[in-house]
Design an enzyme around this catalytic site. Sequence first.
Site, PDB file in Angstrom:
ATOM      1  N   ASP A  29      30.727  48.956  45.369  1.00  0.00           N
ATOM      2  CA  ASP A  29      30.530  48.231  44.110  1.00  0.00           C
ATOM      3  C   ASP A  29      29.825  49.157  43.109  1.00  0.00           C
ATOM      4  O   ASP A  29      28.906  49.900  43.459  1.00  0.00           O
ATOM      5  CB  ASP A  29      29.684  46.963  44.338  1.00  0.00           C
ATOM      6  CG  ASP A  29      29.772  45.990  43.167  1.00  0.00           C
ATOM      7  OD1 ASP A  29      30.358  44.922  43.338  1.00  0.00           O
ATOM      8  OD2 ASP A  29      29.237  46.322  42.074  1.00  0.00           O
ATOM      9  N   ILE A  30      30.251  49.084  41.861  1.00  0.00           N
ATOM     10  CA  ILE A  30      29.699  49.973  40.829  1.00  0.00           C
ATOM     11  C   ILE A  30      28.254  49.593  40.464  1.00  0.00           C
ATOM     12  O   ILE A  30      27.510  50.422  39.944  1.00  0.00           O
ATOM     13  CB  ILE A  30      30.624  49.947  39.587  1.00  0.00           C
ATOM     14  CG1 ILE A  30      30.497  51.221  38.775  1.00  0.00           C
ATOM     15  CG2 ILE A  30      30.381  48.718  38.728  1.00  0.00           C
ATOM     16  CD1 ILE A  30      31.598  51.393  37.739  1.00  0.00           C
ATOM     17  N   ASN A  86      33.039  34.951  45.184  1.00  0.00           N
ATOM     18  CA  ASN A  86      32.714  34.084  44.056  1.00  0.00           C
ATOM     19  C   ASN A  86      34.004  33.541  43.465  1.00  0.00           C
ATOM     20  O   ASN A  86      34.945  34.302  43.224  1.00  0.00           O
ATOM     21  CB  ASN A  86      31.943  34.870  42.991  1.00  0.00           C
ATOM     22  CG  ASN A  86      30.587  35.323  43.489  1.00  0.00           C
ATOM     23  OD1 ASN A  86      29.905  34.591  44.201  1.00  0.00           O
ATOM     24  ND2 ASN A  86      30.190  36.551  43.145  1.00  0.00           N
ATOM     25  N   GLY A  92      29.977  32.697  39.216  1.00  0.00           N
ATOM     26  CA  GLY A  92      29.730  34.034  38.683  1.00  0.00           C
ATOM     27  C   GLY A  92      30.877  35.004  38.858  1.00  0.00           C
ATOM     28  O   GLY A  92      30.677  36.216  38.769  1.00  0.00           O
ATOM     29  N   GLN A  93      32.084  34.487  39.083  1.00  0.00           N
ATOM     30  CA  GLN A  93      33.217  35.408  39.214  1.00  0.00           C
ATOM     31  C   GLN A  93      33.483  36.094  37.884  1.00  0.00           C
ATOM     32  O   GLN A  93      33.618  35.424  36.851  1.00  0.00           O
ATOM     33  CB  GLN A  93      34.480  34.663  39.684  1.00  0.00           C
ATOM     34  CG  GLN A  93      35.646  35.623  39.930  1.00  0.00           C
ATOM     35  CD  GLN A  93      36.908  34.945  40.455  1.00  0.00           C
ATOM     36  OE1 GLN A  93      36.994  33.721  40.537  1.00  0.00           O
ATOM     37  NE2 GLN A  93      37.891  35.763  40.798  1.00  0.00           N
ATOM     38  N   HIS A  99      38.206  39.229  45.970  1.00  0.00           N
ATOM     39  CA  HIS A  99      37.425  40.271  46.641  1.00  0.00           C
ATOM     40  C   HIS A  99      36.345  39.646  47.502  1.00  0.00           C
ATOM     41  O   HIS A  99      35.764  38.617  47.144  1.00  0.00           O
ATOM     42  CB  HIS A  99      36.794  41.251  45.646  1.00  0.00           C
ATOM     43  CG  HIS A  99      36.057  40.606  44.511  1.00  0.00           C
ATOM     44  ND1 HIS A  99      36.699  40.034  43.431  1.00  0.00           N
ATOM     45  CD2 HIS A  99      34.732  40.442  44.270  1.00  0.00           C
ATOM     46  CE1 HIS A  99      35.811  39.555  42.594  1.00  0.00           C
ATOM     47  NE2 HIS A  99      34.593  39.769  43.082  1.00  0.00           N
ATOM     48  N   LEU A 100      36.080  40.299  48.619  1.00  0.00           N
ATOM     49  CA  LEU A 100      34.924  39.961  49.440  1.00  0.00           C
ATOM     50  C   LEU A 100      33.830  40.945  49.095  1.00  0.00           C
ATOM     51  O   LEU A 100      34.048  42.160  49.128  1.00  0.00           O
ATOM     52  CB  LEU A 100      35.244  40.111  50.930  1.00  0.00           C
ATOM     53  CG  LEU A 100      36.199  39.111  51.579  1.00  0.00           C
ATOM     54  CD1 LEU A 100      36.376  39.471  53.053  1.00  0.00           C
ATOM     55  CD2 LEU A 100      35.662  37.690  51.449  1.00  0.00           C
ATOM     56  N   HIS A 101      32.636  40.427  48.785  1.00  0.00           N
ATOM     57  CA  HIS A 101      31.457  41.291  48.679  1.00  0.00           C
ATOM     58  C   HIS A 101      30.893  41.427  50.090  1.00  0.00           C
ATOM     59  O   HIS A 101      30.582  40.421  50.744  1.00  0.00           O
ATOM     60  CB  HIS A 101      30.365  40.628  47.824  1.00  0.00           C
ATOM     61  CG  HIS A 101      30.705  40.450  46.383  1.00  0.00           C
ATOM     62  ND1 HIS A 101      30.227  41.304  45.400  1.00  0.00           N
ATOM     63  CD2 HIS A 101      31.440  39.507  45.747  1.00  0.00           C
ATOM     64  CE1 HIS A 101      30.661  40.882  44.213  1.00  0.00           C
ATOM     65  NE2 HIS A 101      31.389  39.794  44.400  1.00  0.00           N
TER      66      HIS A 101
HETATM   67  P1  5GP Z   1      32.381  39.020  40.915  1.00  0.00           P
HETATM   68  O1  5GP Z   1      31.281  38.795  39.925  1.00  0.00           O
HETATM   69  O2  5GP Z   1      33.735  38.822  40.264  1.00  0.00           O
HETATM   70  O3  5GP Z   1      32.252  38.278  42.203  1.00  0.00           O
HETATM   71  O4  5GP Z   1      32.256  40.524  41.360  1.00  0.00           O
HETATM   72  C1  5GP Z   1      32.806  41.592  40.663  1.00  0.00           C
HETATM   73  C2  5GP Z   1      32.123  42.827  41.175  1.00  0.00           C
HETATM   74  O5  5GP Z   1      32.896  43.926  40.812  1.00  0.00           O
HETATM   75  C3  5GP Z   1      30.715  43.036  40.606  1.00  0.00           C
HETATM   76  O6  5GP Z   1      29.785  43.147  41.672  1.00  0.00           O
HETATM   77  C4  5GP Z   1      30.852  44.336  39.806  1.00  0.00           C
HETATM   78  O7  5GP Z   1      29.711  45.139  39.873  1.00  0.00           O
HETATM   79  C5  5GP Z   1      32.070  44.986  40.434  1.00  0.00           C
HETATM   80  N1  5GP Z   1      32.856  45.805  39.539  1.00  0.00           N
HETATM   81  C6  5GP Z   1      33.307  45.440  38.316  1.00  0.00           C
HETATM   82  N2  5GP Z   1      34.037  46.438  37.772  1.00  0.00           N
HETATM   83  C7  5GP Z   1      34.041  47.431  38.697  1.00  0.00           C
HETATM   84  C8  5GP Z   1      34.640  48.738  38.700  1.00  0.00           C
HETATM   85  O8  5GP Z   1      35.302  49.173  37.771  1.00  0.00           O
HETATM   86  N3  5GP Z   1      34.433  49.494  39.817  1.00  0.00           N
HETATM   87  C9  5GP Z   1      33.712  49.035  40.874  1.00  0.00           C
HETATM   88  N4  5GP Z   1      33.569  49.866  41.909  1.00  0.00           N
HETATM   89  N5  5GP Z   1      33.134  47.820  40.897  1.00  0.00           N
HETATM   90  C10 5GP Z   1      33.304  47.038  39.815  1.00  0.00           C
END
Ligand code: 5GP
Length: 113
Positions: A29-30, A86, A92-93, A99-101
């Site tokens: 994750d970034i 999410n 908070g999506q 995706h799975l965190h």
């Molecule tokens: P969400 O909030 O949709 O559950 O999670 C999205 C996740 O994707 C966040 O934790 C965010 O930091 C990560 N993310 C968003 N854009 C990028 C990207 O361009 N590269 C990577 N590696 N992670 C990303």
Amino acid sequence: MDCIFCRIASGRAEAKVLYEDELAVAFEDIRPQAPVHVLVIPKKHIPNNLALTEEDAPLVGHLFLVANRIAKEKGIAERGFRLVTNCNSEAGQTVFHLHLHLLGGRLMHWPPG
Ligand code: 5GP
Ligand code: ZN
């Protein structure tokens, strides 16, 4: 459709990829929220779990197996880790590609925020 995770899955955007096969990709994750924070995604564009169909069921199982593999490789499997997905705005999506965190490497609190 311009989806950042589709771009990562196809190699059109950069990411620290830890694992890849014909169905899935796992990458760092970034904006990590824990010492280990990896995203496990299907290569197929699916907006979130609500968009899953019966035919995607084996794919979802595969994502869990990939997450287990990464957790073991990262040395956090026995200590414990969390898998989170999410779904939609109140959860908070922010990226609408399933995706799975995979979160771990520290004590995870409950209930989650
Ligand atoms: P969400 O909030 O949709 O559950 O999670 C999205 C996740 O994707 C966040 O934790 C965010 O930091 C990560 N993310 C968003 N854009 C990028 C990207 O361009 N590269 C990577 N590696 N992670 C990303
Ligand atoms: Zn996508």
